[in-house]
Design an enzyme around this catalytic site. Structure first.
Site, PDB file in Angstrom:
ATOM      1  N   GLU A  50      39.769  25.384  35.884  1.00  0.00           N
ATOM      2  CA  GLU A  50      38.366  25.637  36.189  1.00  0.00           C
ATOM      3  C   GLU A  50      37.936  24.933  37.470  1.00  0.00           C
ATOM      4  O   GLU A  50      37.161  25.478  38.258  1.00  0.00           O
ATOM      5  CB  GLU A  50      37.476  25.212  35.017  1.00  0.00           C
ATOM      6  CG  GLU A  50      37.575  26.121  33.808  1.00  0.00           C
ATOM      7  CD  GLU A  50      37.120  27.553  34.082  1.00  0.00           C
ATOM      8  OE1 GLU A  50      36.324  27.763  35.030  1.00  0.00           O
ATOM      9  OE2 GLU A  50      37.556  28.462  33.362  1.00  0.00           O
ATOM     10  N   CYS A 203      33.926  45.688  35.900  1.00  0.00           N
ATOM     11  CA  CYS A 203      32.569  45.640  36.467  1.00  0.00           C
ATOM     12  C   CYS A 203      32.625  44.910  37.807  1.00  0.00           C
ATOM     13  O   CYS A 203      31.966  43.896  38.021  1.00  0.00           O
ATOM     14  CB  CYS A 203      31.625  44.945  35.492  1.00  0.00           C
ATOM     15  SG  CYS A 203      29.866  45.225  35.836  1.00  0.00           S
ATOM     16  N   CYS A 210      32.999  52.283  35.553  1.00  0.00           N
ATOM     17  CA  CYS A 210      32.096  52.436  34.408  1.00  0.00           C
ATOM     18  C   CYS A 210      32.677  53.331  33.314  1.00  0.00           C
ATOM     19  O   CYS A 210      32.385  53.141  32.127  1.00  0.00           O
ATOM     20  CB  CYS A 210      30.754  52.999  34.873  1.00  0.00           C
ATOM     21  SG  CYS A 210      29.882  51.925  36.049  1.00  0.00           S
ATOM     22  N   CYS A 213      34.610  51.221  30.778  1.00  0.00           N
ATOM     23  CA  CYS A 213      33.995  49.948  30.383  1.00  0.00           C
ATOM     24  C   CYS A 213      33.626  49.969  28.899  1.00  0.00           C
ATOM     25  O   CYS A 213      33.038  50.937  28.413  1.00  0.00           O
ATOM     26  CB  CYS A 213      32.742  49.703  31.213  1.00  0.00           C
ATOM     27  SG  CYS A 213      31.878  48.169  30.776  1.00  0.00           S
ATOM     28  N   CYS A 219      24.906  50.133  28.820  1.00  0.00           N
ATOM     29  CA  CYS A 219      24.630  49.579  30.155  1.00  0.00           C
ATOM     30  C   CYS A 219      23.471  50.326  30.818  1.00  0.00           C
ATOM     31  O   CYS A 219      23.577  51.509  31.151  1.00  0.00           O
ATOM     32  CB  CYS A 219      25.872  49.666  31.032  1.00  0.00           C
ATOM     33  SG  CYS A 219      25.607  48.992  32.693  1.00  0.00           S
TER      34      CYS A 219
END
Length: 353
Positions: A50, A203, A210, A213, A219
């Site tokens: 991270e 995305c 799309c 997805c 959405c």
């Protein structure tokens, strides 16, 4: 159609089912199948990944992560490392304050916490170099706590899912509320990685896929035809351009004159070539009197807040040269261009055009 505002648990479950099939493989990740079998992530590896991923891409980080964990497999190993060795391994990854904070954090965990990372957001955010996003990500991914993780990928997903047209960064609190509403109590670590994967692979900033997805039905941006224009961002001011000089010198044996930059500031703690200040009208500041040769080429590099153009000079180091504070002679056989920060390596590369 089920409204995601009423059935957030349905959306979360849909996304987790997608993640179970499509999770990206990463050297620090425990995949959904292994996690379901009881394998727990190593908090050290999650923390390290991270920190490395801040302001950087997964593709850029993988090799660095694997080198770091081979050389320093535990947080105690990293804590015991020499600062210069860690900075050299970090060279090229950028944002060097992260490397300094990495060492500070490792030493706090090793010395004050017996090598054990805190398992709560509050405990993690108290450590050096760990901010709100990183604390939430480690808490969720390493310890399966239902913290809300909001990186650039998640911001984009939430802006499109809810068709939010207010610009970033001002809309961040709204997007975080949306993300918190969807964070499940069950499998929050997998969910955090799933929503980041969704933004990274489907995305995407341009040409979102799309049609495949898992959240295409609810959405709102897809329904309204606005997905490609979201999230909106407040226009940035143009970056200024600064100028400077670097001075590359070596002695008759091929050893290099180098300079370690102050711990604070850009490239803090990194080894590089002596040079001038970086500003609009820099003054030449060679480290010794000599017939400095202009290489006739420029180094161009872009930092977060400005562009930089450096003129490169070269000369032979005089016999009996006395080092100034911060300067070092690096023996020819110890010199590795890969240990240099990118802007300094670009200067070195000009010698071999």
């Amino acid at each position: 159609m089920r409204d995601h505002a009423v059935y957030p648990e349905i959306l979360s479950q849909d996304l987790l089912e997608w993640y179970d099939r499509h999770a990206r493989q990463m050297p620090w990740r425990v995949g959904p199948e292994a996690r379901a079998a009881g394998v727990r992530p190593d908090p050290y590896r999650i923390w390290l990944s991270e920190v490395m991923l801040q302001q950087t891409t997964v593709a850029a980080v993988k090799d660095y992560f694997e080198r770091f964990t081979r050389r320093w497999p535990t947080v105690s190993d990293l804590a015991a490392a020499a600062d210069a060795d860690v900075m050299a391994e970090w060279a090229g990854l950028g944002y060097y304050a992260r490397a300094r904070n990495l060492l500070k954090c490792a030493r706090v965990v090793a010395d004050d916490l017996s090598g054990v990372f805190p398992d709560t957001y509050e405990g993690l955010i108290a450590l050096p170099g760990i901010g709100p996003y990183t604390a939430a990500a480690i808490s969720a991914i390493a310890f399966d706590r239902p913290e809300t993780v909001l990186d650039g990928n998640v911001e984009r997903v939430m802006a499109r899912l809810h068709d939010e047209h207010a610009p970033l960064p001002g809309v961040k609190p709204v997007l975080k509320d949306h993300a918190a509403h969807l964070t499940p109590a069950l499998r929050p670590g997998d969910y955090a990685q799933a929503v980041m994967d969704l933004g990274a692979t489907i995305c995407t900033p341009k040409s979102p896929a799309c049609g495949i997805c898992p959240w295409r039905t609810p959405c709102r941006a897809r329904l309204n035809g606005t997905a490609a224009e979201l999230p909106k961002k407040t226009p940035k001011k143009p970056k200024p351009t600064r100028h400077g000089f670097v001075y590359i010198a070596r002695n008759h044996e091929g050893d290099w004159l180098m300079e370690r930059r102050p711990d604070k500031g850009l490239l803090g703690g990194m080894l590089g070539w002596p040079g001038s200040d970086w500003n609009e009208a820099p003054t030449e500041a060679p480290p010794f009197e000599a017939n400095w040769q202009d290489l006739g080429a420029e180094v161009r590099h872009t930092f977060t807040h400005f562009h930089l153009i450096l003129q490169v000079r070269m000369a032979e180091l005089p016999a009996g040269f006395n080092l100034s504070d911060g300067q070092e002679i690096i023996k020819r056989h110890d010199f590795r261009p890969s240990d240099l920060p990118t802007v300094m390596r670009k200067a070195f590369d000009l010698l071999h055009r």
